[in-house]
Design a protein around this motif. Structure first.
Motif, mmCIF file in Angstrom:
data_model
loop_
_atom_site.group_PDB
_atom_site.id
_atom_site.type_symbol
_atom_site.label_atom_id
_atom_site.label_comp_id
_atom_site.label_asym_id
_atom_site.label_seq_id
_atom_site.Cartn_x
_atom_site.Cartn_y
_atom_site.Cartn_z
ATOM 1 N N ARG A 46 0.280 -1.235 0.239
ATOM 2 C CA ARG A 46 0.172 0.053 0.135
ATOM 3 C C ARG A 46 1.113 1.240 0.054
ATOM 4 N N ILE A 47 0.173 2.613 -0.799
ATOM 5 C CA ILE A 47 0.518 3.334 -0.788
ATOM 6 C C ILE A 47 -0.216 4.384 0.024
ATOM 7 N N VAL A 48 1.099 4.344 0.981
ATOM 8 C CA VAL A 48 0.343 5.736 2.576
ATOM 9 C C VAL A 48 0.996 7.431 2.174
ATOM 10 N N ARG A 49 0.140 7.672 2.781
ATOM 11 C CA ARG A 49 0.032 9.168 2.021
ATOM 12 C C ARG A 49 0.140 10.279 3.600
ATOM 13 N N LEU A 50 0.933 10.644 3.712
ATOM 14 C CA LEU A 50 1.017 11.319 5.039
ATOM 15 C C LEU A 50 1.627 12.788 5.505
ATOM 16 N N LYS A 99 6.352 12.473 -11.337
ATOM 17 C CA LYS A 99 5.250 12.965 -11.398
ATOM 18 C C LYS A 99 4.105 12.224 -11.074
ATOM 19 N N ASN A 100 4.081 11.526 -12.134
ATOM 20 C CA ASN A 100 2.466 10.487 -12.112
ATOM 21 C C ASN A 100 2.494 8.973 -11.730
ATOM 22 N N TYR A 101 3.612 8.343 -11.623
ATOM 23 C CA TYR A 101 4.138 6.788 -11.362
ATOM 24 C C TYR A 101 4.302 6.650 -9.577
ATOM 25 N N TRP A 102 4.171 5.865 -8.837
ATOM 26 C CA TRP A 102 5.155 5.466 -8.200
ATOM 27 C C TRP A 102 5.420 3.845 -8.496
ATOM 28 N N VAL A 103 6.680 3.984 -7.818
ATOM 29 C CA VAL A 103 7.182 2.570 -8.450
ATOM 30 C C VAL A 103 7.912 1.066 -7.145
ATOM 31 N N ILE A 104 7.368 0.204 -7.282
ATOM 32 C CA ILE A 104 7.343 -0.650 -6.355
ATOM 33 C C ILE A 104 8.124 -1.804 -6.820
ATOM 34 N N VAL A 105 8.913 -2.346 -6.550
ATOM 35 C CA VAL A 105 9.739 -3.606 -6.817
ATOM 36 C C VAL A 105 9.816 -5.020 -6.093
ATOM 37 N N GLU A 106 8.877 -6.196 -6.562
ATOM 38 C CA GLU A 106 8.632 -6.959 -6.114
ATOM 39 C C GLU A 106 9.656 -8.122 -5.763
ATOM 40 N N LEU A 139 7.714 -5.347 -11.401
ATOM 41 C CA LEU A 139 8.044 -4.261 -11.341
ATOM 42 C C LEU A 139 6.247 -3.319 -10.879
ATOM 43 N N LEU A 140 5.985 -3.054 -9.961
ATOM 44 C CA LEU A 140 4.933 -2.594 -10.260
ATOM 45 C C LEU A 140 4.419 -1.016 -10.031
ATOM 46 N N VAL A 141 3.698 -0.580 -10.975
ATOM 47 C CA VAL A 141 3.931 1.134 -11.647
ATOM 48 C C VAL A 141 2.408 1.518 -11.203
ATOM 49 N N ILE A 142 2.657 2.243 -10.889
ATOM 50 C CA ILE A 142 1.127 3.208 -9.942
ATOM 51 C C ILE A 142 0.928 3.868 -10.471
ATOM 52 N N ASP A 143 -0.225 4.897 -11.353
ATOM 53 C CA ASP A 143 -0.959 5.328 -11.427
ATOM 54 C C ASP A 143 -1.429 6.468 -10.100
ATOM 55 N N ARG A 144 -0.095 7.519 -10.003
ATOM 56 C CA ARG A 144 -0.870 8.439 -8.853
ATOM 57 C C ARG A 144 -1.782 9.509 -9.125
ATOM 58 N N GLY A 176 -4.538 6.073 -8.917
ATOM 59 C CA GLY A 176 -3.990 5.183 -7.280
ATOM 60 C C GLY A 176 -4.378 3.731 -8.111
ATOM 61 N N GLU A 177 -4.447 3.399 -9.380
ATOM 62 C CA GLU A 177 -4.663 1.907 -10.119
ATOM 63 C C GLU A 177 -3.202 1.693 -10.389
ATOM 64 N N LEU A 178 -2.886 -0.029 -10.293
ATOM 65 C CA LEU A 178 -1.435 -0.214 -11.188
ATOM 66 C C LEU A 178 -1.844 -0.540 -13.000
ATOM 67 N N LEU A 179 -1.189 0.430 -13.440
ATOM 68 C CA LEU A 179 -1.006 0.176 -14.928
ATOM 69 C C LEU A 179 -1.528 -2.299 -15.211
ATOM 70 N N PRO A 180 -2.519 -1.941 -16.363
ATOM 71 C CA PRO A 180 -2.092 -3.132 -16.605
ATOM 72 C C PRO A 180 -1.129 -4.014 -17.514
ATOM 73 N N THR A 181 0.017 -3.157 -17.752
ATOM 74 C CA THR A 181 1.405 -4.471 -18.119
ATOM 75 C C THR A 181 1.782 -4.804 -16.958
#
Length: 537
Positions: free
Chosen positions: A214-218, A250-257, A291-296, A299-304
């Motif tokens: 989960r991406i958490v915003r503070l 600017k537009n994405y979060w990238v999490i490496v699983e 590589l999980l690419v999430i649209d900021r 909040g959705e994961l890119l389909p690729t």
């Protein structure tokens, strides 16, 4: 002659990493100074890391378990002072009061409580999945974070500790992030946006989906008001993917699983049998990383589905968007047991011992095509960026398999950048590199475009993680200074603030101090200019 040989010898890793500090340093004045600190540089350099490796007659097994020690240089009108304080965690209090290790850590088993049976331990601690707070430690020794007025000491459990940013005093009781937002664990490498919003990655567990990231915003870096901005379900049902850091553009979060996971079954087994929780970390050799690419914006994961080879990634360097691609730079290793480097038993081995494990992380790059057509030829190369050897190949399973490019052949760890370029195209990164010794000793600047490097090295000294501070009104990316903490191998109480010209890595100033106790090697830190409203990395 013997004294000169002792002063000039290259010490082994035991000399540095096995130090034990048992005494804090109150505000200390400089005992020596070379060069001159730039007049415009004012603020605090606060670092976190291991401090006390021994409690009474008991010794921690792993460097990352040591009781946390905070270090701080304060720079004001050309005057520099130094202080160090132990983090007054519950772990610190309980251990020091008992004069032995009674609180277990990731790689060290505490003395068992004879009053608790196996059934009592399991029923008391494992009703809360995936990792109960009662099993976790609040020994927050990895990093610090101050976005506005609040400073926290961070680690990779559910706990944080509030700090007074001026005195380093530990404030109040430990904070459990799961009391504010639905995550059980969080990384110690958050990102700070320009408005002071802090973003981090946490792990959670649901009975329906299993482990989730989960991406958490503070808002303004405060726990109050924290919320989840995005949720991604892990591909593993009974294991938490180990995430040490992440990237943000600017537009994405990238999490490496990556295929290094915390097995829930092994964790219960280790806890029940008084084993090391670190033994629950499991390498899955037949799994690729994802590589999980999430649209900021959504909040959705890119389909690729982006995959990569099974490598281990700890520290992201930077990421940015360019011409329909996402460029992701990071330090990685092929070492499947990276934490084994930091067992004290490994430090004490001779460098010639073939069983000794050395760190070997390198700076690498992935390039991910952002717009992938639903249909296409298997084996098609989807990277169209110029001046890169990175590939992204369409597979017969519909995935896009990415192969990284090496940015530098030298060891490269603890990377930092001019944070004003975070999430944007950039050219320079700063880190720590080493020779044949285990410890990371030299500072390095890397041009990620040309591969050119600049090295700062002073024989007999060890430099800690570099922190870049831009000069006022700077127009060039590397117009500023690099700040580091300097330790002396053969003087346990020597510590210095090192100031380098970031353009050429030449020394501008070295302000030296004598600490009250042995000076230990810090991990990560932050420079804060109190004249600014928002503080970043």
């Amino acid at each position: 002659m013997e004294q000169q040989q002792e002063e000039n010898r290259v010490a082994g890793s035991e000399d540095l990493f096995c130090r034990n500090c048992d005494k804090e340093t109150e505000e200390a004045e400089a005992v020596g100074m070379e060069g001159r600190v730039p007049e415009w540089l004012e603020g605090r350099v606060t670092r976190n890391g291991p401090g006390m490796v021994q409690v009474g007659a008991t010794h921690y097994d792993h460097l990352f378990d040591s009781l946390a020690m905070l270090h701080q240089f304060t720079i004001q009108r050309g005057r520099v002072t130094y202080r160090s304080r132990f983090l007054r965690s519950d772990s610190y209090t309980n251990n020091t009061q008992a004069n032995r290790i009674v609180v277990g850590e990731l790689g060290t088993v505490a003395f068992p409580d004879p009053c608790k049976t196996l059934f009592h331990r399991l029923m008391t601690n494992f009703f809360k999945l995936p990792v109960p707070a009662s099993v976790m430690s609040d020994n927050c020794l990895v990093n610090v974070c101050q976005a506005r007025d609040q400073m926290f000491a961070l680690t990779e459990t559910c706990f944080l500790r509030r700090l007074d940013p001026d005195s380093l005093t530990t404030l109040g009781k430990k904070e459990d992030i799961s009391n504010y937002v639905a995550v059980n664990m969080a990384t110690a490498h958050p990102h700070i946006d320009r408005d002071g919003t802090v973003f981090n990655v946490g792990c959670s567990f649901s009975l329906l989906n299993g482990p989730e990231l989960r991406i958490v915003r503070l808002p303004e870096g405060k726990l109050e008001g924290a919320r989840v901005s995005a949720t991604v379900v892990s591909r593993w049902r009974a294991a938490l993917p180990y995430v040490h850091s992440f990237a943000m553009t600017k537009n994405y979060w990238v999490i490496v699983e990556q295929p290094l996971v915390l097995s829930l079954g092994k964790m219960v087994q280790q806890y029940a049998t008084f084993g090391r929780l670190m033994n629950a970390l499991t390498w899955l050799p037949h799994e690729n990383l994802r590589l999980l690419v999430i649209d900021r914006n959504t909040g959705e994961l890119l389909p690729t589905t982006y995959t990569g080879p099974p490598i281990l990634l700890f520290h992201h360097i930077n990421a940015y968007e360019k011409d329909g691609h996402l460029v992701v730079d990071f330090s990685c290793t092929n070492n499947k047991s990276p934490y084994n480097c930091f067992f004290f038993s490994n430090f004490r081995k001779l460098d010639t011992d073939p069983s000794k494990v050395f760190p070997d992380a390198k700076a690498c790059r992935f390039v991910l095509p952002l717009y992938v057509p639903a249909k296409g030829e298997v084996g098609e190369q989807l990277v169209t960026l110029k001046d890169t050897t990175c590939t992204a190949i369409r597979t017969d399973g519909g995935e896009v398999h990415c192969s990284p490019a090496l940015l530098c052949p030298l060891t490269f760890e603890l990377p930092r950048i001019n944070y004003q370029r975070n999430g944007q195209p950039y050219r320079y990164t700063y880190g720590i590199t080493s020779g044949s010794d285990l410890y990371l000793q030299r500072l390095i600047k890397l041009d990620v475009v040309t591969g050119e490097t600049w090295i700062f090295h002073d024989r007999g000294y060890v430099a800690a993680e570099p922190i870049f501070v831009p000069a006022p009104g700077a127009t060039e990316e590397d117009d500023g200074v690099v700040l580091s903490t300097l330790l002396k191998i053969n003087d346990l109480r020597y510590v210095a603030l090192l100031v380098l010209d970031a353009r050429n890595m030449k020394q501008l100033a070295r302000v030296e101090f004598t600490a009250e106790g042995d000076v230990t090697f810090p991990f990560h830190g932050q420079f804060v200019d109190p004249r600014q409203d928002v503080h970043a990395y």
